[in-house]
Scaffold this active site. Structure first.
Site, PDB file in Angstrom:
ATOM      1  N   GLN A  31       0.812  -1.216   0.000  1.00 13.92           N
ATOM      2  CA  GLN A  31       0.000   0.000   0.000  1.00 13.92           C
ATOM      3  C   GLN A  31       0.845   1.265   0.000  1.00 13.92           C
ATOM      4  OE1 GLN A  31      -1.651  -0.927   4.075  1.00 13.92           O
ATOM      5  NE2 GLN A  31      -1.389   1.280   4.369  1.00 13.92           N
TER       6      GLN A  31
ATOM      7  N   CYS B 208      -5.155   0.600   3.606  1.00 16.66           N
ATOM      8  CA  CYS B 208      -5.275  -0.806   3.988  1.00 16.66           C
ATOM      9  C   CYS B 208      -6.686  -1.325   3.749  1.00 16.66           C
ATOM     10  CB  CYS B 208      -4.870  -0.992   5.439  1.00 16.66           C
ATOM     11  SG  CYS B 208      -5.810   0.012   6.616  1.00 16.66           S
TER      12      CYS B 208
ATOM     13  N   HIS C  83      -6.312  -0.906  11.726  1.00 18.12           N
ATOM     14  CA  HIS C  83      -5.720  -1.439  10.508  1.00 18.12           C
ATOM     15  C   HIS C  83      -6.575  -2.580   9.972  1.00 18.12           C
ATOM     16  CE1 HIS C  83      -2.582  -2.252   7.624  1.00 18.12           C
ATOM     17  NE2 HIS C  83      -2.280  -3.438   8.130  1.00 18.12           N
TER      18      HIS C  83
END
Length: 371
Positions: free
Chosen positions: A165, A171, A313
């Site tokens: 990424q 993410c 995340h």
């Protein structure tokens, strides 16, 4: 502190002192090599005082910069070396302790925890909340009474190589795409390479996402359903920065349409049974507190490792193993990250299964799959 190995030998006090000095120098070189190459020492570790700006540590830092292509101006270099030195100390102390996973230097060793979180995380309470179920929503994957002892979708060729990424908090888009790709393979036996950049550029606004500023997977799938597909990665390549949506005229590479009304199915929250059952069908998008991941190298993030339940995340669960392991008495999940194959276990990591709770680092709180 520094670590080296010694063999007890009866010497005079002067000879003994000289021997320890020589061993400390050799041990410093060995320990630095082991940290850089993620190799744990196989000998007894003894703590000795060391010079924090030693030649060996400076050499380790130089080799790290070469390995990861970093070139700082003198002022910035001094700052980054100080951070690297602190990371090196943290890695050594962790690896000398009783943990079920190993730390090591990687491409993030020059970043503070705050810098790392601000750059590489991108899911959480500041973004669109996970939707609640409605009375008319289709059934979520049911919890099975019996499941296989292990599942690994990598062995089924249902996943592309782990991607990177970069310095974009995307993410959520990488996890959404990886879940779509594996779903497409299971449905059609064809594994597409889909565009994360299209989600970064186009799945904002009413879909609740914020490009490189973060988002959620269900918002991404809502966009894909409304758009009647998503372009290939080659047709809409990843740039790692948010731009203007350019999806017009690009054909869908997905091969089918998501459910326009319910593009996402949500797993029962806080349940290892629900997540394991869903993983027997296909990979599952999840979220977690990823603070432990900055210097992760290999092994299982265990039940006693410190992290919170506040997620920041997005990652993709791709399998599990219910055999008891060190730090994971109920087994572990296999998780795909989006920080390239050079990170962790070829881009993956393992984390302990617990029970009917939020899970280690909150991994069992927000499971979802495209529908």
């Amino acid at each position: 502190m520094e670590y080296t190995s010694v063999t007890p030998v009866q010497r005079s006090s002067r000879t003994k002192a000289l021997g320890l000095v020589a061993l400390a120098l050799v041990g410093t070189l060995v320990a630095s090599y082991a940290v850089f190459n993620n190799l744990p020492s196989q000998t007894e570790l003894v703590k000795l005082e060391f010079e924090t700006d030693s030649i060996e540590l400076i050499d380790l830092y130089k080799r790290w910069k070469t390995e990861y292509g970093h070139n700082f101006d003198p002022q910035e270099d001094a700052k980054r070396f100080e951070i690297f030195r602190n990371k090196d100390k943290k890695i050594r102390e962790h690896n000398a302790g009783n943990h079920s996973y190993t730390m090591g230097h990687n491409g993030f060793s020059h970043l503070t925890e705050e810098e790392f979180a601000a750059t590489y995380f991108g899911v959480g309470s500041q973004h669109k909340k996970v939707s609640t179920h409605t009375a008319n929503a289709p059934s979520t994957p049911r919890i099975l009474a019996t499941v296989p002892t292990s599942v690994d979708w990598r062995s089924q060729n249902a996943l592309n190589l782990v991607r990177n990424q970069g310095t974009c908090g995307s993410c959520w888009a990488f996890t959404a795409v990886a879940a779509l790709e594996s779903y497409a393979y299971i449905k059609t036996q064809k594994l597409p390479a889909l565009s994360e950049q299209q989600l970064v550029d186009c799945a904002g606004g009413t879909y609740g996402n914020h490009g490189c500023g973060g988002g959620w997977m269900h918002g991404a799938w809502a966009y894909v359903a409304a758009n009647k597909g998503i372009a290939s990665r080659s047709a809409y390549p990843y740039k790692g920065i948010a731009g203007t949506c350019a999806a017009s005229g690009k054909a869908s590479a997905l091969g089918f349409n998501l459910n326009a009304t319910y593009p996402t199915l949500y797993l029962k929250a806080n349940s290892s049974s629900a997540l394991i059952s869903a993983l027997t069908l296909r990979p599952v998008a999840v979220a977690m507190d990823a603070d432990t991941l900055q210097n992760y190298r290999n092994g299982i993030i265990g039940t006693t490792d410190k992290c919170t339940k506040t997620v920041n995340h997005a990652v993709l669960a791709v399998g599990y193993n219910t055999a008891s392991a060190t730090g994971a008495p109920k087994g572990y999940y296999i998780i795909r990250n989006s920080w390239d194959t050079t990170w962790g276990e070829n881009g993956y990591f393992r984390i302990a299964i617990t029970g009917e709770d939020a899970g280690v680092c909150g991994i069992q709180q927000y499971g979802m799959i495209p529908n």
